[in-house]
Design a protein around this motif. Structure first.
Motif, PDB file in Angstrom:
ATOM      1  N   ASP A 171       0.795  -1.231   0.000  1.00  0.00           N
ATOM      2  CA  ASP A 171       0.000   0.000   0.000  1.00  0.00           C
ATOM      3  C   ASP A 171       0.824   1.276   0.000  1.00  0.00           C
ATOM      4  OD1 ASP A 171      -2.203  -1.641   0.097  1.00  0.00           O
ATOM      5  OD2 ASP A 171      -2.361  -1.547   2.277  1.00  0.00           O
ATOM      6  N   THR A 172       2.133   1.157   0.000  1.00  0.00           N
ATOM      7  CA  THR A 172       2.969   2.348   0.020  1.00  0.00           C
ATOM      8  C   THR A 172       3.947   2.330  -1.146  1.00  0.00           C
ATOM      9  OG1 THR A 172       4.640   1.302   1.427  1.00  0.00           O
ATOM     10  CG2 THR A 172       2.884   2.501   2.547  1.00  0.00           C
ATOM     11  N   ASP A 173       4.453   3.499  -1.473  1.00  0.00           N
ATOM     12  CA  ASP A 173       5.457   3.625  -2.527  1.00  0.00           C
ATOM     13  C   ASP A 173       6.804   3.280  -1.915  1.00  0.00           C
ATOM     14  OD1 ASP A 173       6.646   4.174  -4.923  1.00  0.00           O
ATOM     15  OD2 ASP A 173       6.614   6.344  -4.668  1.00  0.00           O
ATOM     16  N   ASN A 174       7.131   1.994  -1.934  1.00  0.00           N
ATOM     17  CA  ASN A 174       8.274   1.471  -1.211  1.00  0.00           C
ATOM     18  C   ASN A 174       9.142   0.647  -2.163  1.00  0.00           C
ATOM     19  OD1 ASN A 174      10.037   0.214   0.520  1.00  0.00           O
ATOM     20  ND2 ASN A 174       8.492  -0.823   1.714  1.00  0.00           N
ATOM     21  N   PRO A 175      10.396   1.049  -2.412  1.00  0.00           N
ATOM     22  CA  PRO A 175      11.247   0.305  -3.337  1.00  0.00           C
ATOM     23  C   PRO A 175      11.930  -0.921  -2.724  1.00  0.00           C
ATOM     24  CG  PRO A 175      12.434   2.223  -2.582  1.00  0.00           C
ATOM     25  CD  PRO A 175      11.050   2.284  -1.964  1.00  0.00           C
ATOM     26  N   TYR A 176      11.677  -1.191  -1.442  1.00  0.00           N
ATOM     27  CA  TYR A 176      12.349  -2.301  -0.763  1.00  0.00           C
ATOM     28  C   TYR A 176      11.557  -3.602  -0.915  1.00  0.00           C
ATOM     29  CZ  TYR A 176      15.015   1.434   1.347  1.00  0.00           C
ATOM     30  OH  TYR A 176      15.812   2.531   1.535  1.00  0.00           O
ATOM     31  N   PHE A 177      12.281  -4.710  -1.067  1.00  0.00           N
ATOM     32  CA  PHE A 177      11.653  -6.021  -1.156  1.00  0.00           C
ATOM     33  C   PHE A 177      12.655  -7.077  -0.723  1.00  0.00           C
ATOM     34  CE2 PHE A 177      13.639  -5.220  -5.198  1.00  0.00           C
ATOM     35  CZ  PHE A 177      14.118  -6.446  -5.642  1.00  0.00           C
ATOM     36  N   ASP A 178      12.140  -8.254  -0.398  1.00  0.00           N
ATOM     37  CA  ASP A 178      12.985  -9.382  -0.001  1.00  0.00           C
ATOM     38  C   ASP A 178      12.850 -10.494  -1.017  1.00  0.00           C
ATOM     39  OD1 ASP A 178      13.821  -8.142   2.335  1.00  0.00           O
ATOM     40  OD2 ASP A 178      12.279  -9.090   3.568  1.00  0.00           O
ATOM     41  N   MET A 179      13.959 -11.142  -1.308  1.00  0.00           N
ATOM     42  CA  MET A 179      13.963 -12.318  -2.159  1.00  0.00           C
ATOM     43  C   MET A 179      14.357 -13.500  -1.287  1.00  0.00           C
ATOM     44  SD  MET A 179      15.648 -10.763  -5.626  1.00  0.00           S
ATOM     45  CE  MET A 179      15.562 -12.291  -6.508  1.00  0.00           C
ATOM     46  N   HIS A 180      13.494 -14.505  -1.250  1.00  0.00           N
ATOM     47  CA  HIS A 180      13.711 -15.672  -0.397  1.00  0.00           C
ATOM     48  C   HIS A 180      14.271 -16.827  -1.221  1.00  0.00           C
ATOM     49  CE1 HIS A 180      11.279 -14.265   3.145  1.00  0.00           C
ATOM     50  NE2 HIS A 180      11.001 -13.356   2.237  1.00  0.00           N
ATOM     51  N   PHE A 181      15.529 -17.131  -0.984  1.00  0.00           N
ATOM     52  CA  PHE A 181      16.171 -18.314  -1.522  1.00  0.00           C
ATOM     53  C   PHE A 181      16.406 -19.226  -0.323  1.00  0.00           C
ATOM     54  CE2 PHE A 181      17.192 -14.982  -4.560  1.00  0.00           C
ATOM     55  CZ  PHE A 181      17.024 -15.621  -5.773  1.00  0.00           C
ATOM     56  N   HIS A 182      17.520 -19.922  -0.256  1.00  0.00           N
ATOM     57  CA  HIS A 182      17.870 -20.658   0.966  1.00  0.00           C
ATOM     58  C   HIS A 182      18.144 -19.667   2.090  1.00  0.00           C
ATOM     59  CE1 HIS A 182      21.705 -19.722  -0.972  1.00  0.00           C
ATOM     60  NE2 HIS A 182      22.245 -19.767   0.237  1.00  0.00           N
ATOM     61  N   LYS A 183      18.359 -18.415   1.720  1.00  0.00           N
ATOM     62  CA  LYS A 183      18.601 -17.297   2.626  1.00  0.00           C
ATOM     63  C   LYS A 183      17.759 -16.124   2.132  1.00  0.00           C
ATOM     64  CE  LYS A 183      22.469 -14.223   3.652  1.00  0.00           C
ATOM     65  NZ  LYS A 183      23.858 -13.919   3.351  1.00  0.00           N
ATOM     66  N   VAL A 184      17.388 -15.216   3.008  1.00  0.00           N
ATOM     67  CA  VAL A 184      16.597 -14.043   2.615  1.00  0.00           C
ATOM     68  C   VAL A 184      17.541 -12.892   2.304  1.00  0.00           C
ATOM     69  CG1 VAL A 184      14.860 -12.382   3.351  1.00  0.00           C
ATOM     70  CG2 VAL A 184      14.660 -14.773   4.044  1.00  0.00           C
ATOM     71  N   TYR A 185      17.362 -12.309   1.114  1.00  0.00           N
ATOM     72  CA  TYR A 185      18.158 -11.171   0.691  1.00  0.00           C
ATOM     73  C   TYR A 185      17.261  -9.942   0.634  1.00  0.00           C
ATOM     74  CZ  TYR A 185      21.635 -14.590  -0.768  1.00  0.00           C
ATOM     75  OH  TYR A 185      22.556 -15.608  -0.790  1.00  0.00           O
ATOM     76  N   SER A 186      17.630  -8.891   1.353  1.00  0.00           N
ATOM     77  CA  SER A 186      16.886  -7.628   1.314  1.00  0.00           C
ATOM     78  C   SER A 186      17.442  -6.782   0.181  1.00  0.00           C
ATOM     79  CB  SER A 186      17.017  -6.893   2.639  1.00  0.00           C
ATOM     80  OG  SER A 186      16.391  -7.621   3.657  1.00  0.00           O
ATOM     81  N   MET A 187      16.530  -6.265  -0.640  1.00  0.00           N
ATOM     82  CA  MET A 187      16.922  -5.510  -1.831  1.00  0.00           C
ATOM     83  C   MET A 187      16.269  -4.141  -1.821  1.00  0.00           C
ATOM     84  SD  MET A 187      18.696  -7.630  -3.501  1.00  0.00           S
ATOM     85  CE  MET A 187      18.992  -9.337  -3.733  1.00  0.00           C
ATOM     86  N   GLU A 188      16.863  -3.224  -2.575  1.00  0.00           N
ATOM     87  CA  GLU A 188      16.260  -1.925  -2.822  1.00  0.00           C
ATOM     88  C   GLU A 188      16.296  -1.675  -4.317  1.00  0.00           C
ATOM     89  OE1 GLU A 188      16.780   2.821  -1.822  1.00  0.00           O
ATOM     90  OE2 GLU A 188      18.258   1.398  -1.080  1.00  0.00           O
ATOM     91  N   ALA A 189      15.137  -1.476  -4.895  1.00  0.00           N
ATOM     92  CA  ALA A 189      15.055  -1.153  -6.318  1.00  0.00           C
ATOM     93  C   ALA A 189      15.271   0.339  -6.504  1.00  0.00           C
ATOM     94  CB  ALA A 189      13.685  -1.559  -6.862  1.00  0.00           C
TER      95      ALA A 189
END
Length: 120
Positions: free
Chosen positions: A32-50
């Motif tokens: 619901d917000t204009d947020n460029p952050y997301f997580d990618m879940h592999f065997h480990k969670v990686y936090s990303m910023e677009a």
């Protein structure tokens, strides 16, 4: 994963590589917000910023389309507004980001019109 550097000249560096088959989930964190952050879940969670929220959605659509075309596995995409991810929505086209902007402008103009209406 490519890191982008801007100095006097633009540079790109490959930081990490993953296989799409190993991706379990993409978490957009806040739909619901204009947020460029997301997580990618592999065997480990990686936090990303677009670069922007629009590029985050473009990235998620691209991964979803690649998965549908080549792997056909159950890829979980959570905390994204499904209106902008699904091809069956009214806003889908090859240039969805412009349509997202058009929809925001449409809502803003409606709010403006409503705010200018006199109350009786």
């Amino acid at each position: 994963m490519v890191k982008h550097f801007r100095d006097r000249e633009e540079k790109y560096e490959v930081v990490e590589k993953w296989f799409l088959k190993d991706l379990e989930m993409i978490d957009g964190k806040e739909a619901d917000t204009d947020n460029p952050y997301f997580d990618m879940h592999f065997h480990k969670v990686y936090s990303m910023e677009a670069y922007s929220c629009a590029s985050k959605y473009t990235f998620a659509r691209t991964l979803s389309n690649l998965n549908d075309t080549y792997l056909k596995k159950d890829l979980k995409i959570v905390n994204f507004d499904s209106t902008y991810l699904n091809d069956d929505s009214i806003w889908s086209s090859n240039n969805r980001d412009c349509l997202v902007l058009m929809r925001i402008c449409f809502y803003a103009s409606n709010l403006l019109c409503l705010s200018l209406c006199p109350l009786s």
